[in-house]
Design an enzyme around this catalytic site. Structure first.
Site, PDB file in Angstrom:
ATOM      1  N   MET A 154      -7.057   3.669  10.196  1.00  0.00           N
ATOM      2  CA  MET A 154      -6.567   2.424   9.598  1.00  0.00           C
ATOM      3  C   MET A 154      -5.753   1.614  10.619  1.00  0.00           C
ATOM      4  O   MET A 154      -5.382   2.116  11.680  1.00  0.00           O
ATOM      5  CB  MET A 154      -5.717   2.737   8.374  1.00  0.00           C
ATOM      6  CG  MET A 154      -6.538   3.110   7.147  1.00  0.00           C
ATOM      7  SD  MET A 154      -5.448   3.470   5.725  1.00  0.00           S
ATOM      8  CE  MET A 154      -6.648   3.480   4.382  1.00  0.00           C
ATOM      9  N   GLY A 155      -5.417   0.380  10.244  1.00  0.00           N
ATOM     10  CA  GLY A 155      -4.646  -0.484  11.140  1.00  0.00           C
ATOM     11  C   GLY A 155      -5.438  -1.727  11.481  1.00  0.00           C
ATOM     12  O   GLY A 155      -6.168  -1.746  12.456  1.00  0.00           O
ATOM     13  N   ARG A 156      -5.308  -2.753  10.682  1.00  0.00           N
ATOM     14  CA  ARG A 156      -6.106  -3.958  10.894  1.00  0.00           C
ATOM     15  C   ARG A 156      -5.525  -4.803  12.042  1.00  0.00           C
ATOM     16  O   ARG A 156      -6.262  -5.428  12.784  1.00  0.00           O
ATOM     17  CB  ARG A 156      -6.116  -4.775   9.600  1.00  0.00           C
ATOM     18  CG  ARG A 156      -7.391  -5.531   9.399  1.00  0.00           C
ATOM     19  CD  ARG A 156      -7.531  -6.069   7.992  1.00  0.00           C
ATOM     20  NE  ARG A 156      -8.431  -7.196   7.955  1.00  0.00           N
ATOM     21  CZ  ARG A 156      -9.759  -7.113   7.893  1.00  0.00           C
ATOM     22  NH1 ARG A 156     -10.334  -5.940   7.853  1.00  0.00           N
ATOM     23  NH2 ARG A 156     -10.511  -8.196   7.862  1.00  0.00           N
ATOM     24  N   GLY A 215       0.820  -1.216   0.000  1.00  0.00           N
ATOM     25  CA  GLY A 215       0.000   0.000   0.000  1.00  0.00           C
ATOM     26  C   GLY A 215       0.846   1.254   0.000  1.00  0.00           C
ATOM     27  O   GLY A 215       1.926   1.279   0.599  1.00  0.00           O
ATOM     28  N   ASP A 237       1.549   1.750   8.816  1.00  0.00           N
ATOM     29  CA  ASP A 237       1.173   0.949   9.988  1.00  0.00           C
ATOM     30  C   ASP A 237       2.248   0.918  11.077  1.00  0.00           C
ATOM     31  O   ASP A 237       1.964   0.575  12.217  1.00  0.00           O
ATOM     32  CB  ASP A 237       0.873  -0.495   9.561  1.00  0.00           C
ATOM     33  CG  ASP A 237      -0.393  -0.578   8.728  1.00  0.00           C
ATOM     34  OD1 ASP A 237      -1.297   0.243   8.958  1.00  0.00           O
ATOM     35  OD2 ASP A 237      -0.469  -1.443   7.847  1.00  0.00           O
ATOM     36  N   GLU A 245      -9.734   0.341  12.729  1.00  0.00           N
ATOM     37  CA  GLU A 245     -10.610  -0.503  11.907  1.00  0.00           C
ATOM     38  C   GLU A 245     -10.524  -1.962  12.341  1.00  0.00           C
ATOM     39  O   GLU A 245     -11.420  -2.747  12.098  1.00  0.00           O
ATOM     40  CB  GLU A 245     -10.232  -0.379  10.427  1.00  0.00           C
ATOM     41  CG  GLU A 245      -8.809  -0.829  10.124  1.00  0.00           C
ATOM     42  CD  GLU A 245      -8.448  -0.794   8.635  1.00  0.00           C
ATOM     43  OE1 GLU A 245      -9.341  -0.793   7.789  1.00  0.00           O
ATOM     44  OE2 GLU A 245      -7.233  -0.767   8.327  1.00  0.00           O
ATOM     45  N   THR A 275       5.675   1.802   5.534  1.00  0.00           N
ATOM     46  CA  THR A 275       4.302   1.454   5.892  1.00  0.00           C
ATOM     47  C   THR A 275       3.758   2.462   6.882  1.00  0.00           C
ATOM     48  O   THR A 275       4.432   2.829   7.852  1.00  0.00           O
ATOM     49  CB  THR A 275       4.175   0.036   6.491  1.00  0.00           C
ATOM     50  OG1 THR A 275       2.861  -0.100   7.041  1.00  0.00           O
ATOM     51  CG2 THR A 275       5.170  -0.239   7.604  1.00  0.00           C
TER      52      THR A 275
END
Lengths: 404, 404
Positions: free
Chosen positions: B192-194, B14, B148, B248, B146
């Protein structure tokens, strides 16, 4: 009228990135007039008309005065806002009597209300009441404000340029993000604007750089779902990515909101179904990769990327309003008049009658939008481009913007 | 090894606001090395490993070379990205043979892949294959990337600081927006951030200025819906407005995503139900004014408000990667090491073994998050504050940022 009457400033309606810039214009020039002996106290109402009704009115504190310049880049409505509507005084005088009492008690002789259509209706009614019924001497001046850009008799409204800049920049960034995968995606970006298409049209400004926004849908033009799906599918087949900007207020032929129809059809729940979510679910069902993106509150509150033109004009509108009030004008709204100038974009500040503004809506004219191609015209781009020019330079500290 | 081997740069995974800044670092220093006769051609792969498999590799054009500095502020992944995973070569050599063929054909002797966990896994595998199986001489260096921030063995990752700055600024702006009404609102912001909470934790940076973000919920800590509702309701009664930032990827005790449980319970449709939407619907059902705000793609693509620290480090990571490759290093990733420095925040660039990075995840440590109060600790703020410092100054033209 007492020679040194006091000035009251209030905010009303939804916030914009620059309503506080207008507050700065009003309050700084009022303080200046006070210094020169032309004015008594400089007062603000908490939560606009709501605060006036509750006599929640106070002079600027020393700390507020010192920090005043930070208002030019502070989102929200620093003194608090409300959505209070006044009935006609012929119908019900109760609230007018309360307001009159508070105005008299505080010797308010200059009243500047900063807001959009409904707020201009409110101050128009108050001006009429003070003049025709109460015979109370108070200069009432409206300072325009709305990201929706739907106020009549003004070239545009403070707040619109910054929202337009945020929307166009976001669409451009989303398109660059979408380019990075071979697979591509159909992005559907939802923009504010329940009744008018000015904001969604501003997505088209992103195309000045590049073909970033492929389709634009506005409330003024009936939305045809089948035609929409045909358009995005055909373009996706060719280009492998599509960006459509849709207004939250798009409606079908029968005038029903697409968002509502979607929410009802698919989920039986109105709150979550935005127009973009609904259309994105249709696109997904048709087998395409897609994403719904709601620009949400950032459109009106991301003051870190405000338009410098917009900030400057918002400040000037406040300054001009105070100047006119002190000159004895009343029942007027500050408006922008675009001048034919060889040097390019140029604005004059003028007054227009509040009575002709309040409650009225200015729609995107048909010459600025082409429903067949779902895109804005050159005329729109010529109109809107100057409004997003320049970058406000908010002060930062520890990596974050400094607010009032 | 041919003395003047060529260098290949590819992007993967991403996009972030600054992956193109790393591209600038790699490509500008490679061009410099080329000028000095240390390097053959400077090549880029279209769509990362996907492009390599299709031999879609090309030298920088004259126009690209001229516009290279614009990369430092361009969102997306300018050379195209992909999410292609390689199997172990012992299991299936097919794609390795294809890549080897393309590398040999293009005489690629330096390979820099810019990506996150999965991409580091890919380049680690390629390095191992070239070394142990194919005996093909090629320096493989990973450049981290990233939003993340979940790569191990590095203090942080390029992309995180800019995303954190956007998230904190947005939360601060949303809070200022919410303050303007007497009525107040419970805003739920989805970040964001699964798998990890680094991004959502960054919302807490907004509190350095003011109490803007009241509760933070991350995937590492099981989410208790009843406790959440109790917390927001109790605070709303006191403060009249609440801002909760939720990842998320928040999950219940059983490990089920809250977003999914919501979508299933209420609407029978997985796509639309984000965590914030679902929680906002619960809050609404409990009788409170509320709004769900998904920060969406802007977190990784709003390069107009990138962190200057992040942009600088991203460029430097690319420059350091090329330097190490030319010195003969391989199988390594560029990493950031935070130094104990009296002058404050300071970073050294080091190499860490790709084999220890690929596919690994770095979670937010328990010392940086307090589940009881749903907030981040001082330790987190001390860690993250320097990463959002400074404002990138993208070039603007006609009111919009200039991109590559």
């Amino acid at each position: 009228m007492a020679e040194k009457g006091n000035l009251l400033y209030g905010q009303s309606g939804g916030p914009t990135s620059v309503i506080n810039a207008s507050a700065y214009g009003v309050l700084s020039s009022a303080l200046e007039a006070q210094k020169q002996g032309k004015l008594g106290k400089v007062l603000t109402a908490r939560f606009g008309v709501q605060g006036i009704l509750e006599d929640d009115i106070s002079p600027l504190s020393a700390e507020q005065t010192e920090r005043l310049p930070l208002l030019t880049h502070t989102p929200g409505a620093a003194f608090g806002s409300c959505r209070h509507m006044l009935k006609d005084y012929e119908e019900d005088e109760t609230e007018y009597l309360k307001i009159l009492e508070v105005f008299k008690k505080n010797n308010i002789r200059y009243f500047l209300l900063n807001g959009g259509n409904d707020s201009m209706d409110t101050i128009a009614k108050l001006d009429k009441y003070f003049t025709l019924k109460a015979h109370y001497d108070c200069r009432c001046i409206g300072i325009p404000k709305t990201i929706d850009n739907d106020l009549p008799l003004t070239d545009h409204t403070p707040g619109y340029g910054s929202a337009a800049k945020y929307i166009a920049t976001s669409c451009l960034s989303i398109d660059y993000d979408a380019r990075c995968y071979q697979k591509g995606r159909i992005n559907i970006v939802e923009v504010m604007g329940r009744d008018t298409g000015w904001l969604t049209a501003s997505a088209g400004l992103a195309n000045i750089k590049d073909q970033a926004v492929d389709f634009i849908y506005i409330p003024e033009s009936p939305f045809d779902t089948a035609d929409f799906l045909n358009k995005v599918e055909a373009l996706f087949a060719k280009k492998k990515r599509v960006l459509a900007a849709v207004s939250e207020g798009i409606r079908d032929q029968g005038g029903q909101f697409i968002a509502e129809s979607g929410a009802k059809d698919a989920f039986g729940h109105a709150q979550l179904g935005g127009a973009a979510s609904y259309l994105s679910s249709l696109v997904k069902n048709a087998g395409y990769p897609t994403r719904a993106i709601e620009l949400s509150l950032a459109q009106r509150s991301f003051s870190s990327l405000a338009s410098k033109t917009d900030v400057t004009e918002a400040v000037n509108a406040g300054v001009y309003g105070v100047k006119c009030a002190l000159k004895g004008q009343s029942g007027q709204m500050v408006a922008f008049q675009r001048e034919e100038a060889k040097a390019g974009y140029q604005i004059s500040y003028v007054l227009v009658p509040l009575a002709k503004v309040g409650g009225q809506i200015k729609y995107l004219p048909p010459t600025m939008y082409d429903a067949k191609t779902a895109s804005v015209t050159e005329e729109f781009l010529d109109y809107a481009s100057p409004l997003i020019e320049g970058e406000a330079q908010p002060e930062f500290c520890l990596g974050l913007p400094l607010f009032f």
